[in-house]
Design an enzyme around this catalytic site. Structure first.
Site, PDB file in Angstrom:
ATOM      1  N   HIS A   1      58.521  -1.244  53.494  1.00  0.00           N
ATOM      2  CA  HIS A   1      59.580  -2.140  53.970  1.00  0.00           C
ATOM      3  C   HIS A   1      60.874  -1.961  53.179  1.00  0.00           C
ATOM      4  CE1 HIS A   1      56.609  -4.105  56.365  1.00  0.00           C
ATOM      5  NE2 HIS A   1      55.901  -4.475  55.323  1.00  0.00           N
TER       6      HIS A   1
ATOM      7  N   HIS B   1      64.868  -4.931  44.752  1.00  0.00           N
ATOM      8  CA  HIS B   1      64.709  -4.077  45.941  1.00  0.00           C
ATOM      9  C   HIS B   1      66.003  -4.097  46.742  1.00  0.00           C
ATOM     10  CE1 HIS B   1      63.538  -8.156  47.332  1.00  0.00           C
ATOM     11  NE2 HIS B   1      64.278  -7.821  48.361  1.00  0.00           N
TER      12      HIS B   1
ATOM     13  N   HIS C   1      68.080  -3.673  50.756  1.00  0.00           N
ATOM     14  CA  HIS C   1      68.060  -3.735  52.224  1.00  0.00           C
ATOM     15  C   HIS C   1      69.235  -2.895  52.717  1.00  0.00           C
ATOM     16  CE1 HIS C   1      65.160  -7.118  52.282  1.00  0.00           C
ATOM     17  NE2 HIS C   1      65.768  -7.456  51.153  1.00  0.00           N
TER      18      HIS C   1
ATOM     19  N   THR D   1      63.240 -13.313  52.290  1.00  0.00           N
ATOM     20  CA  THR D   1      63.758 -12.821  53.577  1.00  0.00           C
ATOM     21  C   THR D   1      62.735 -11.947  54.298  1.00  0.00           C
ATOM     22  OG1 THR D   1      64.789 -10.868  52.606  1.00  0.00           O
ATOM     23  CG2 THR D   1      66.133 -12.880  52.701  1.00  0.00           C
ATOM     24  N   THR D   2      61.551 -11.820  53.720  1.00  0.00           N
ATOM     25  CA  THR D   2      60.458 -11.081  54.376  1.00  0.00           C
ATOM     26  C   THR D   2      59.235 -11.991  54.439  1.00  0.00           C
ATOM     27  OG1 THR D   2      59.733 -10.204  52.235  1.00  0.00           O
ATOM     28  CG2 THR D   2      61.209  -8.808  53.539  1.00  0.00           C
TER      29      THR D   2
END
Ligand SMILES: *[C@@H]1O[C@H](CO)[C@@H](O)[C@H](O)[C@H]1NC(C)=O
Ligand SMILES: *[C@@H]1O[C@H](CO)[C@@H](O)[C@H](O)[C@H]1NC(C)=O
Length: 375
Positions: free
Chosen positions: A89, A114, A116, A223-224
């Site tokens: 992801h 992480h 996006h 947000t996941t």
């Protein structure tokens, strides 16, 4: 019965998720298990305090007591390398737990960071948060857990005030950002989901914007999936810049599929769409100076102001015209009026004469209490 069946089907879905990869990871950003379906498997994703959001700067509340964010030991490298992995992801880097944050209501300890991103070409999309409806090309999240209230990340992530995430909007420009190469240079080693690589430790502070005093603050979620609503968000106002080729690398090197799968799919557009703010307040640590000359609200005010002005002016002009017309007709009247005036005087005289006649014709009634003596 209905709810029982729902439970059974959710359980079966859950089993399927666990079954396929060993972890509950079967969700995607688009398609049959895409964003719009998340809430069916992960109920929290349908909650009322979800992230990301669009920050409407005309509706944020300035809170002058919000202090600058202070990264703690972000530049302390220790003697171990960092671990970079492809989760299918996102690209994910674990952070040593001595790193933390102050300037928040509690002490938070670092867990991971992480990114996006979008497709790396054309219009800037890829960030999760937007400011005044405007996306950025990518977004960095640095995740921390509340080390004062909770023992570890897995305990904290489901709890209120459990997590604090720093959000950094990333924009593409012409200059290379060397700090981001500390991650991007190793993406080739983790092209497929599930792969990991050790990378030299580096100063994590260098990934953040220079100014850590200007930010937006709100209560939101991961947000996941599973979208736990446990995150105190800090979205920095200053954007970080990377080069177009760095952005291209980020958005083209990784796959969301495992190495042994027949069909590989690019890991792109791994951002969630903005969620309703509902009754939440977004605080800002600073007074926002809009980068537009006029905001939508100001334009509306100017248009309404002009309309009101025009209507007012029309009314005034009409009034003046009317006044001029009526005074000019008065100019004509006196020449006519003097004639009828004597007539009205005559009428008055006639009436008076009538009254005189009437009173004279009936002389006993006025001011004469005499009739009373008759009885
Ligand atoms: C996290 O903390 C909980 C409760 O304190 C404990 O049961 C659990 O084993 C811990 N998990 C990890 C991964 O340390
Ligand atoms: C977030 O929620 C907590 C209550 O859990 C509240 O005290 C705090 O003021 C909220 N923060 C913002 C920025 O709305």
């Amino acid at each position: 019965m209905d709810t029982d069946w729902k439970r059974v089907s959710v359980f079966l879905l859950f089993l399927k998720c666990v079954d396929c990869t060993g972890t509950a990871t079967e969700w995607t950003y688009a398609g049959t298990v895409g964003q719009s379906e998340w809430a069916k498997i992960f109920p929290d994703c349908g909650g009322s305090s979800q992230s990301p959001i669009n920050v409407d700067t005309s509706r944020t509340l300035h809170d002058p007591t919000l202090p600058p964010i202070q990264p703690l030991a972000y530049n302390k490298l220790g003697n171990k390398p960092f671990t970079l992995s492809n989760s299918g992801h996102t690209v994910h880097m674990t952070l040593p737990q001595w790193m933390g944050l102050s300037g928040l209501p509690w002490h938070y300890s670092a867990v991971q960071l992480h990114l996006h991103w979008g497709k790396g070409v054309g219009v800037a999309t890829g960030s999760e948060h937007t400011i005044n409806g405007r996306s950025s090309s990518a977004e960095l999240h640095v995740v921390h857990y509340n080390a004062e209230l909770y023992g570890n990340m897995s305990e904290a992530k489901t709890q209120g005030n459990g997590l604090a995430v720093l959000g950094v909007l990333i924009e593409a420009c012409d200059e290379v950002n060397q700090a981001y190469n500390s991650i991007l240079n190793y993406l080739g080693h983790i092209r497929y989901a599930g792969q990991k690589v050790s990378i030299p430790a580096f100063d994590v502070r260098s990934l953040l914007p220079d100014d850590l005093s200007e930010y937006f603050r709100y209560n939101g979620s991961l947000t996941t999936p599973p979208c736990y609503q446990s995150v105190l968000w800090t979205l920095f106002n200053e954007r970080v810049k990377i080069s177009h080729s760095q952005l291209m690398k980020l958005s083209s090197v990784l796959y969301s599929s495992k190495a042994d799968t027949a069909e590989v799919s690019a890991l792109q557009d791994n951002y969630r769409t903005t969620q309703p703010l509902n009754n939440r307040t977004v605080l800002s640590s600073f007074i926002h100076v809009s980068d537009q000359i006029y905001t939508a609200g100001e334009i509306a005010a100017i248009v309404i102001g002009c309309l009101c002005g025009c209507v007012g002016l029309t009314v005034i002009i009409l009034f003046i015209v009317k006044t001029i017309r009526s005074t000019s007709s008065w100019d004509v009247l006196p020449s006519i009026r003097p004639a009828p005036q004597p007539r009205t005087k005559d009428v008055g005289k006639e009436v008076k004469e009538d009254m005189v006649l009437k009173t004279t014709s009936d002389p006993e009634k006025p001011e004469d209490p005499a009739p009373q003596t008759e009885s």
